[in-house]
Write a protein that holds these residues in place. Sequence first.
Motif, PDB file in Angstrom:
ATOM      1  N   LEU A  20      29.689  36.513  36.930  1.00 27.25           N
ATOM      2  CA  LEU A  20      30.180  35.322  36.305  1.00 27.25           C
ATOM      3  C   LEU A  20      30.414  35.325  34.839  1.00 27.25           C
ATOM      4  CD1 LEU A  20      31.709  32.327  36.378  1.00 27.25           C
ATOM      5  CD2 LEU A  20      29.525  31.485  36.948  1.00 27.25           C
ATOM      6  N   LEU A  40      33.297  35.764  32.051  1.00 24.25           N
ATOM      7  CA  LEU A  40      33.740  34.871  30.750  1.00 24.25           C
ATOM      8  C   LEU A  40      33.543  35.625  29.378  1.00 24.25           C
ATOM      9  CD1 LEU A  40      31.911  31.878  32.066  1.00 24.25           C
ATOM     10  CD2 LEU A  40      34.326  32.161  32.266  1.00 24.25           C
ATOM     11  N   ARG A  44      39.130  40.907  45.662  1.00 21.36           N
ATOM     12  CA  ARG A  44      38.640  40.342  46.863  1.00 21.36           C
ATOM     13  C   ARG A  44      39.229  41.540  48.161  1.00 21.36           C
ATOM     14  NH1 ARG A  44      40.553  35.144  44.929  1.00 21.36           N
ATOM     15  NH2 ARG A  44      38.667  34.174  44.779  1.00 21.36           N
ATOM     16  N   ASP A  48      25.897  37.961  41.554  1.00 25.76           N
ATOM     17  CA  ASP A  48      27.165  37.419  41.145  1.00 25.76           C
ATOM     18  C   ASP A  48      27.222  36.375  39.903  1.00 25.76           C
ATOM     19  OD1 ASP A  48      25.794  35.551  43.181  1.00 25.76           O
ATOM     20  OD2 ASP A  48      27.520  34.332  42.749  1.00 25.76           O
ATOM     21  N   SER A  60      31.368  32.418  42.908  1.00 25.45           N
ATOM     22  CA  SER A  60      31.262  32.728  41.411  1.00 25.45           C
ATOM     23  C   SER A  60      32.639  32.977  40.837  1.00 25.45           C
ATOM     24  CB  SER A  60      30.284  33.822  41.137  1.00 25.45           C
ATOM     25  OG  SER A  60      29.276  33.382  41.476  1.00 25.45           O
ATOM     26  N   LEU A  61      33.628  33.734  41.971  1.00 25.40           N
ATOM     27  CA  LEU A  61      34.886  33.960  41.284  1.00 25.40           C
ATOM     28  C   LEU A  61      35.699  32.595  41.434  1.00 25.40           C
ATOM     29  CD1 LEU A  61      35.502  37.341  43.362  1.00 25.40           C
ATOM     30  CD2 LEU A  61      35.527  37.046  40.712  1.00 25.40           C
ATOM     31  N   GLU A  62      35.543  31.893  42.084  1.00 17.31           N
ATOM     32  CA  GLU A  62      36.063  30.520  42.118  1.00 17.31           C
ATOM     33  C   GLU A  62      35.740  29.626  40.601  1.00 17.31           C
ATOM     34  OE1 GLU A  62      35.502  28.176  45.611  1.00 17.31           O
ATOM     35  OE2 GLU A  62      36.255  29.741  46.789  1.00 17.31           O
ATOM     36  N   ILE A  63      34.508  29.740  40.385  1.00 20.94           N
ATOM     37  CA  ILE A  63      34.221  29.115  39.214  1.00 20.94           C
ATOM     38  C   ILE A  63      34.827  29.877  37.897  1.00 20.94           C
ATOM     39  CG2 ILE A  63      32.095  28.566  37.839  1.00 20.94           C
ATOM     40  CD1 ILE A  63      30.357  28.241  40.065  1.00 20.94           C
ATOM     41  N   PHE A  64      34.858  31.032  37.921  1.00 18.95           N
ATOM     42  CA  PHE A  64      35.306  31.914  36.686  1.00 18.95           C
ATOM     43  C   PHE A  64      36.939  31.259  36.832  1.00 18.95           C
ATOM     44  CE2 PHE A  64      37.826  35.561  35.864  1.00 18.95           C
ATOM     45  CZ  PHE A  64      37.558  35.649  34.334  1.00 18.95           C
ATOM     46  N   ASN A  65      37.634  31.307  37.627  1.00 23.32           N
ATOM     47  CA  ASN A  65      39.123  30.909  37.848  1.00 23.32           C
ATOM     48  C   ASN A  65      39.263  29.835  37.399  1.00 23.32           C
ATOM     49  OD1 ASN A  65      40.707  33.373  38.763  1.00 23.32           O
ATOM     50  ND2 ASN A  65      39.147  33.485  40.354  1.00 23.32           N
TER      51      ASN A  65
END
Lengths: 456, 456
Positions: A84, A88, A13, A80, B4-9
């Motif tokens: 992702l 993963l 971030r 993005d 996408s970072l939120e989904i990853f997390n």
Amino acid sequence: MERSLEIFNRLVRELLADEAQNPVAEYIPSRHLYQRLDLKLQKDGISALELEKSLKDLVFTTPRTATNAFFNQLFGGRQDKAILGDLLSVVLNNSMYTYKAAGPQIGVEKVVLREVCDMIGWGKNSDGTLAPGGSMTNFMGMLMARDAYNEKTKHEGVQQKMTVYTSIEGHYSTSKNAAFTGIGRDHVRKIATDAKGRMDNAVLRKTIQEDIANGLHPILINCTAGTTVLGAFDNLIEAKEIAKEYNIWLHVDGAYCGSVLFSAKHKHLIEGVENVDSFTLNAHKMLGTPLGCSLIVVKDKTHLHNSFSNDASYLYQTDHDEFNLGKTSIQCGRRNDALKLWVLWKSVGTNGLENIVDKQFELANTARKYVRGNSDYTDYSIDDAVSVCFNYKGIPAEEICTLLYEHSQLLVGYGSFKEDTFIRLVTINATNENEDILKFFKTMETFVAEHEALFT
Amino acid sequence: MERSLEIFNRLVRELLADEAQNPVAEYIPSRHLYQRLDLKLQKDGISALELEKSLKDLVFTTPRTATNAFFNQLFGGRQDKAILGDLLSVVLNNSMYTYKAAGPQIGVEKVVLREVCDMIGWGKNSDGTLAPGGSMTNFMGMLMARDAYNEKTKHEGVQQKMTVYTSIEGHYSTSKNAAFTGIGRDHVRKIATDAKGRMDNAVLRKTIQEDIANGLHPILINCTAGTTVLGAFDNLIEAKEIAKEYNIWLHVDGAYCGSVLFSAKHKHLIEGVENVDSFTLNAHKMLGTPLGCSLIVVKDKTHLHNSFSNDASYLYQTDHDEFNLGKTSIQCGRRNDALKLWVLWKSVGTNGLENIVDKQFELANTARKYVRGNSDYTDYSIDDAVSVCFNYKGIPAEEICTLLYEHSQLLVGYGSFKEDTFIRLVTINATNENEDILKFFKTMETFVAEHEALFT
């Protein structure tokens, strides 16, 4: 894991926020690197807090390949959804050799390869695999050509003087691979190009005839879809006629621009691809996935098995060979490089991938139009390419590129074609907009104006 | 990126929580894969919500390589600091060929390689590089051996009948690489081993003498530090004497267990490594980084340049060659595989890496002790190995391993040595504890007891 994920999220971030303001990282001369950054490794571990500080410094001074000021490489930007997928892959950490170790991730890779084969127009007998980079997928193409020419070679070693053909503008990995495969660099014929950087197929034919007359054995024509400097596309239809006539394997190095396959508007640039023997494209170039995501597809999958399969009873213990991808891979253990492309593709659809490719040509047209309409510029570009080549005010390209880099202004490289050397702007970052391209020129012009003393 | 970072997390946190309860994922027979999961790609993109659902299903059914029930491969577990480094590599997306494109990340790789060379005891003239996997680093070793034997080979192609030597227990990539390099699989001599799986150096010497007498050219002895099945270590001191006598390149394939270099207690297993020509180790095996992180180091760096450097004026435009790592790489564009190891090393220190290695031997000793102390087991293990080999109640190894897999109980494989086939438990996951190893046996025993009908 929790703590490390927090550090990751904070660092990313902070980086994203900083990149928006400063698209080019602080330039550290290589001679100052070890003084400027603490890269030392030591006997004892450090705290998470110290590590985060140290990592932040490293992350912030690393060249930013995703911003609107990076035009230096044949990749750039940040899709993005592909990121992702690759994040993963890191956490899942499967090795793609067996269904037992990778499970449904095998299906992910197979679906991607099947779809690419279908788009080419190949039937069920086609297949493919991934390898870490275009040099490696081209290497696989050369090996299959060598083994198809003489299947004894893989058992008995190279016994004939074989020759391979690529244009003088083709990628240097052809020479490297000729050394690796035991064919030898001296047996690479670098064929002259026409004014637009395409392999001269008349010269190609003549060279093959001469080699045959001299008792040599032509085994491979390597065509390029997107040459490294100009971004030119060899004529596959003509090359196929020659390959057919002399019974030579035809491979297409589309590492840079093979992804025009996805574009209704631009796929004519690889017209005839359905008749070649093998074809390589790097999704980490035009499609914008992270490194590395290089595909090779083969019209007749028998060749993949012939050149790459191995007995390894300790490894292949369950499921059918078709799901044990190690049998057709150049590698043994291998990270999951397909997932990033699959997640992107699933997310934006084939139409979305088409848009990504088309956008690059649009950006290139914007750049070419600007160059051609401005008398301070000398244009060296060809049409239908995402490489845009030019010089500005007669300043030597090397000089201006190096100064822009050392002043953290822009990352862009230079190239040569025939007698000319020029700046090569690649518009491969599809997350850029036309104004980013215009900003590139503005930044360069301002820099030159403000640093006149450097350019005398 | 934010979304996408939120989904990853979210996906990773859900996965970690689920793994703690269910260390083995749902087993999907490969024939049901495409019905069970939606892997199709389509023309139009899907929403982030749909993508997340689809990804969750995929992530949850993917084999879990990091849990205390995964013993199937020569890797396993999750060193979270190494994951942090690899996640950052994905987002930074630098290509490691030039300082201009990779900046301080070049220093990261150089520091890691320097440190490994120093630990071996090599001076300034040594160097190394990374390649995607042990098959590839071993390939580089073979190429350097070939080119060192006859420097004309890379220019003129293979012109001699060359031979290479490895034990019958060595990795299959030696044969594959002999095909790739134009030496030919038929010229690989698979040397018999002693009762403990080590190359029989008397047989090696005799075979070399015979080949020379027959007019062949021995170029490479490949020793193994950690054979694939038993985990045995060839005797490097004896092999070096032979290599010296006949002027043959000595490479050590330490992909599996070369990391004993980090352990004061166990590095005697590679005694003499300072006298070999090249040495490979995979940090993604014993050191627990994500795939791939394979190092090759070379006593005399001239060989790296001789076999891998290329002119590519469009690429190497700034800084000294020593910072343009593409000059000594098998690849051109190449992801940053060094950062994951550097972050782990920086974080836990050299002492921490030593603990990671030592832990695996401790776990192996726990397993061996259990097997040897229990009359239901037949022991096939050697000491000093992180592979523990045994059978249980005379049940064929293939049968029990396949059933444990298909019932989502444990992932473990089997192997053969001389006349015997057995379960091979690898204790390479240093995040396991002794009780995890005992749980492995308990799980297997309970499964057999509760499924008697399957084992008749």
